[in-house]
Design a protein around this motif. Structure first.
Motif, PDB file in Angstrom:
ATOM      1  N   ALA A  71       0.900  -1.494  -0.358  1.00 26.54           N
ATOM      2  CA  ALA A  71      -0.069  -0.243   0.383  1.00 26.54           C
ATOM      3  C   ALA A  71       1.118   1.489  -0.243  1.00 26.54           C
ATOM      4  O   ALA A  71       2.288   1.328   0.886  1.00 26.54           O
ATOM      5  N   GLY A  72       0.058   2.123  -0.290  1.00 26.92           N
ATOM      6  CA  GLY A  72       0.678   3.218  -0.783  1.00 26.92           C
ATOM      7  C   GLY A  72       1.092   4.413   0.207  1.00 26.92           C
ATOM      8  O   GLY A  72      -0.080   4.430   1.556  1.00 26.92           O
ATOM      9  N   ARG A  73       0.764   5.903   0.349  1.00 29.27           N
ATOM     10  CA  ARG A  73       0.861   7.148   0.924  1.00 29.27           C
ATOM     11  C   ARG A  73      -0.187   7.475   0.541  1.00 29.27           C
ATOM     12  O   ARG A  73      -0.176   9.091   0.955  1.00 29.27           O
ATOM     13  N   MET A  74      -0.898   7.282  -0.140  1.00 27.09           N
ATOM     14  CA  MET A  74      -1.774   8.128  -0.627  1.00 27.09           C
ATOM     15  C   MET A  74      -3.270   7.633  -0.661  1.00 27.09           C
ATOM     16  O   MET A  74      -3.946   6.516  -0.882  1.00 27.09           O
ATOM     17  N   GLY A  75      -4.588   8.532  -0.397  1.00 27.64           N
ATOM     18  CA  GLY A  75      -5.794   8.283  -0.633  1.00 27.64           C
ATOM     19  C   GLY A  75      -6.245   9.060  -1.334  1.00 27.64           C
ATOM     20  O   GLY A  75      -6.249  10.091  -0.995  1.00 27.64           O
ATOM     21  N   PHE A  76      -7.626   8.432  -2.237  1.00 23.97           N
ATOM     22  CA  PHE A  76      -8.497   9.488  -2.750  1.00 23.97           C
ATOM     23  C   PHE A  76     -10.420   8.922  -2.557  1.00 23.97           C
ATOM     24  O   PHE A  76     -10.453   7.342  -3.494  1.00 23.97           O
ATOM     25  N   PRO A  77     -10.227  10.039  -2.339  1.00 30.68           N
ATOM     26  CA  PRO A  77     -12.320   9.482  -2.368  1.00 30.68           C
ATOM     27  C   PRO A  77     -12.551   9.767  -3.205  1.00 30.68           C
ATOM     28  O   PRO A  77     -12.843  10.260  -4.124  1.00 30.68           O
ATOM     29  N   VAL A  78     -13.499   7.911  -4.039  1.00 32.27           N
ATOM     30  CA  VAL A  78     -14.574   8.430  -4.968  1.00 32.27           C
ATOM     31  C   VAL A  78     -15.696   7.538  -4.916  1.00 32.27           C
ATOM     32  O   VAL A  78     -16.207   6.722  -2.997  1.00 32.27           O
TER      33      VAL A  78
END
Length: 683
Positions: A71-78
């Motif tokens: 897992a990376g260090r980014m999160g994207f609400p969709v």
């Protein structure tokens, strides 16, 4: 408005508090939640934000199994098929991986949707609603592609298109019926806009290279988009250029720069890593932070400029060493700024108290504010701005502007190219002058400052500002400016103010032309349009590469003089040695080789504009033709198509440029004659 340190909040788990790489906001049922992501060996923490209260830890999720290392260090609400998800960047994933976002802010089941091409190691994610339905735009730097996907009723993805582009920050915006993707990449230092086909979800790149080349954005780390003041705006953070750039975004993806600011010793966005923009009741606020241990707060005013409000520098209590990520939320009567650091654990919470926000108004005559914090702008006609009791921002128009701020701490924003500006109640030590629109102005020492019996008179180039002290008596420069200007340095985005466009500008059109404010104008590519209102000020705008322009006038009927300034493109080679020969023949009484010269030929021959055709004109034209420097640069002149040129002779080259027009509802069309000085052709 000031940035106020509140506290550092943390979960107590190093896996969730250290190395926060991204934060994201989501609102459910009127409550705002912040999601922070730490990456491999970590997870996601969820915080509920409430007005005046400590952020409440709502949920924590630790990455497990394969996610613990991928897992990376980014999160994207969709939103996928009606379900909100926090999408993650996951190496080696074959599908789109994300947690369900529950209506109470908590995170639910982990999903992996099918149909993803190129893997789930995502660098940016955006979403847009089209006639096709929801379309996801995914940036996959591993393969150097941006892909668009349609989303079916089950939340599965169907590839629409892939285009080659490296992207690590991306936003979408819908303008009318059109959709635009704005994307940047810090590694390649690139910035691109794409139009989205409403029927298919396909992408088409829009060429903004010439516009972007003048801004000097180096290593763009973050972009954000906001819609305000009946426009769409793009704000770009440049890490190596230590800059924030503002551009107006059109519905077809074209960009028009309006401001470019550089970090200074007064601000805290050197090596800027992140920015966040929020629109609160029509007032736009921008927060940015980076490598110099703090954040800076701005507001965006209707002309697309950033007005500096405040900065907060790291302290022993706060955790702002090398800002990594930040989010700004409007919660109750305040802005809450949540910031993560590359070195400090947890999230630093800052707040900005929002008093009663007033109105945003632009006009002429008398423009009234309220008891709240207003933004009032002058127009092309003489204007009086009355701020009232709040902490107002009053912005000079192009016509003569009189400003009365009232009892609050007011900011008076000057505009270059305006008629004289008068401030009737300047409060020393409380009010502030923002003069950064004046080109190349960096210190008060560059100004002409004269104390008067009722205040002070300030001059710069042709600009004049009259200050009247609220307390009576004269004002000193120290009382007005203190130790100097606060805020960042503003760099001009339109070098037309410095004597015209670059000689490499586009070609024009010789002879009769029709100027239409609502269509393309091939003769006017990259020209300056000046409209001087009868009894008022002057509006000056720059056309695009197709000659399109918008004077931005308020509703109504306006009469005045339209003039056009356009330089010659050396790339066209329209001016050559034969032109010099023709002018030399005319200077000794001979006709050009084709016969008697028309008045337009005589005007074109007088490149020195001294009223006669002589050998100096021939020399200046020859210098241009062979690429030598000449103090008489060729340029286009535009005359009224009905102008009487019958009195023009080789010894009497006397003419007026421009044309009188009446503009109704912002639109007009008029006929003119365009002549390229130095270019001799049969008429």
């Amino acid at each position: 408005m000031m940035l106020q340190f509140e506290r550092v909040v943390a979960t107590g788990s190093a896996a969730l508090d250290s190395g926060i790489g991204d934060t994201a906001l989501k609102t459910f049922n009127g409550d705002t939640y912040l999601y922070s992501v730490t990456g491999p060996g970590g997870g996601v923490a969820v915080w509920k934000l409430s007005d005046g209260l400590i952020p409440q830890l709502t949920d924590t999720v630790y990455f497990s199994g394969a996610l613990a290392t991928t897992a990376g260090r980014m999160g994207f609400p969709v939103s996928l098929a009606g379900e909100d998800q926090l999408i993650l960047s996951v190496r080696y994933a074959s599908g789109l991986v994300g947690y369900a976002m529950n209506p109470d802010g908590t995170l639910g089941q982990l999903h992996e949707s099918s149909g993803l091409v190129g893997g789930g190691n995502l660098s940016a994610v955006a979403q847009v609603s089209t006639s096709l339905g929801d379309v996801l735009v995914l940036a996959q730097n591993d393969i150097g592609q941006i892909a668009t996907y349609s989303v079916d009723a089950q939340g599965d993805l169907q590839l629409v298109q892939m285009v080659s582009a490296a992207v690590d920050s991306m936003q979408t915006v819908t303008i009318g019926a059109n959709h635009v993707v704005v994307a940047s990449d810090s590694i390649s230092s690139s910035f691109t806009t794409f139009s989205v086909d409403d029927a298919t979800g396909g992408l088409s790149a829009v060429d903004n290279s010439e516009v972007l080349a003048t801004l000097g954005i180096a290593v763009p780390t973050k972009i954000d988009v906001v819609q305000a003041y009946n426009q769409s705006w793009v704000i770009v953070a440049g890490s190596e250029s230590n800059s924030l750039s503002v551009m107006k975004l059109t519905s077809d993806g074209r960009l028009d720069p309006t401001d470019h600011v550089l970090d200074s010793r007064h601000t805290r966005f050197e090596s800027v890593q992140d920015l966040s923009v929020v629109n609160v009741d029509g007032h736009v606020f921008v927060v940015a932070g980076g490598g110099d241990d703090g954040v800076s707060l701005f507001t965006l005013i209707p002309n697309g400029q950033l007005v500096y409000l405040d900065s907060f520098a790291d302290t022993v209590e706060s955790g702002l060493q090398n800002v990594e990520a930040l989010s700004v939320a409007h919660v109750g009567d305040e802005l809450q700024v949540l910031v993560s650091s590359q070195q400090d654990a947890g999230l630093t919470q800052l707040s900005v108290a929002l008093p009663d926000l007033g109105v945003v108004r632009k006009g002429f005559g008398t423009v009234h504010g309220t008891a709240g914090a207003d933004k009032l702008s002058g127009g092309i006609l003489d204007t009086e701005l009355l701020g009232g009791a709040g902490d107002d921002i009053l912005i000079a128009g192009t016509g003569s502007t009189t400003m009365t701020g009232g009892s609050g701490a007011d900011i008076f924003v000057m505009q270059f190219g305006s008629d004289p500006t008068t401030i009737t109640d300047f409060q020393a030590g409380l009010d502030r002058l923002d003069m950064y629109d004046f080109p190349l102005l960096r210190t008060p020492g560059q100004l002409t400052f004269t104390a008067t019996h009722q205040g002070a008179r300030i001059g710069y180039l042709n600009e004049k500002v009259e200050l009247i002290s609220a307390s009576g008596g004269g004002l000193t420069a120290d009382q007005v400016f203190g130790a100097g200007f606060d805020g960042p340095d503003h760099i001009p985005v339109d070098f037309g103010d410095f004597g015209g466009l670059d000689p490499g500008s586009s070609d024009g059109v010789l002879g009769p032309v029709t100027i239409n404010s609502e269509t393309e104008n091939p003769a006017l590519a990259q020209a300056e349009i000046r409209f001087s209102l009868d009894g008022g000020g002057t509006v000056s705008v720059r056309t695009d590469e197709d000659g399109r322009f918008d004077l931005g006038l308020p509703p109504g009927v306006f009469s005045g003089e339209l003039d056009i300034i356009k330089t010659y493109s050396t790339a066209s080679s329209d001016i050559n040695a034969l032109d010099a020969l023709q002018v030399l023949r005319m200077s000794v009484g001979l006709n050009p080789t084709w016969g008697a010269p028309a008045p337009e030929n005589i005007i074109a021959a007088d490149i020195t504009r001294d009223g006669t055709v002589n050998a100096l004109d021939a020399l200046a034209i020859l210098q241009t033709a062979v690429g030598q420097t000449s103090k008489h640069l060729p340029q286009w002149v535009f005359l009224d198509d009905d102008a009487d040129l019958s009195g023009i002779t080789r010894s009497n080259v006397d003419y007026e440029t421009g044309v009188g027009v009446t503009i109704d509802g912002g639109g007009f069309a008029t006929d003119m004659t365009s002549i390229l000085l130095g270019n001799l052709e049969p008429v």
